[in-house]
Write an enzyme that holds these catalytic residues in place. Structure first.
Site: not given
Length: 257
Positions: A186, A201
């Site tokens: 990410s 996350y």
């Protein structure tokens, strides 16, 4: 300043600029060269997790378009069958499906699903593994506001399951001395200095980046490429509609793009 010192600093500066220019030219060369024949380079089968929507769906279709047979790993049997049928209809490659709720990894149910995955790939020339499945919810919350079990589910999917699936597929690649592992990280771990309210996350995706970098070093000599892709905002269900459809929409690519 003495002439020798000026020459020394000029040389250091020239080497620094030359290094950046070399990296730029290398990236341009990668963009301009013909795509690799993935089937010939790595093998005839690919395993992909989370293939029923978003990036996973688009990557599964692209791998099938490249001629690779697919092992589709996901938690919804009906959706897996839909993807399998669409791939067979559009691209004529073989598919296998493995029902696996990755949030149950390291449980009795997860162990059984991992056994089914190992059986599904046994004897196959698996050349590509795409660890795409990921969870980013609950998000936009302070840590103390979130149920711990929801956070642990995120950890199990983004971190533990990715590790276990990779460990299951790698032995065959090592034996054949070729393969590619693509982990989906990410941009929240690379493009910005911090990603508050998505702390767990971002932390799991940082693990993916470091894990990938070290695996690359470990397995390069065995003919296996390892890569971490780090998308930022992409128009999938993981991105809020405000980002996907409104103020950032011109900057948010579709999964196919």
């Amino acid at each position: 300043m003495p002439a020798w010192m000026w020459l020394f600093y000029a040389t250091i500066g020239a080497l620094y600029v030359a290094g950046h220019c070399f990296r730029l030219l290398r990236h341009l060369a990668l963009c301009l060269r013909k795509p690799k024949d993935l089937r010939r380079r790595y093998g005839s089968w690919a395993v992909i997790t989370g293939p029923t929507s978003g990036l996973g769906w688009s990557m599964a279709m692209e791998l099938a378009r490249a001629g690779l047979n697919l092992v589709l790993v996901g938690r919804d049997p009906a959706k897996l069958q839909d993807v399998s049928d669409k791939i067979a209809r559009c691209h004529g490659v073989q598919t296998r499906t493995v029902v696996f709720d990755l949030s149950l990894v390291s449980t009795a149910q997860g162990d059984e699903a991992m056994r089914r995955l190992r059986e599904a790939i046994e004897g196959l020339d698996v050349g590509v593994l795409v660890n795409n499945a990921g969870v980013n919810k609950p998000g936009a919350l302070y840590l103390h506001e979130v149920e711990v079990e929801s956070l642990m589910r995120m950890v199990r999917v983004n971190l533990q399951a990715l590790t276990e699936v990779t460990a299951a597929v790698l032995p065959g690649m090592v034996q054949r001395r070729r393969g590619a592992v693509v982990n989906i990280g990410s941009g929240s771990t690379l493009a910005v200095p911090s990603f508050p309210l998505y702390s767990v996350y971002a932390a799991t995706k940082r693990y993916v980046a470091v894990f990938s970098k070290n695996l690359y070093v470990e397995y390069k000599s065995k003919g296996i490429d390892v890569q971490c892709q780090a998308p930022f905002f992409v128009a999938t269900r993981m991105v809020s509609s405000a980002v996907r459809d409104k103020w950032l929409s011109p900057l948010v690519p579709t999964p196919d793009a």
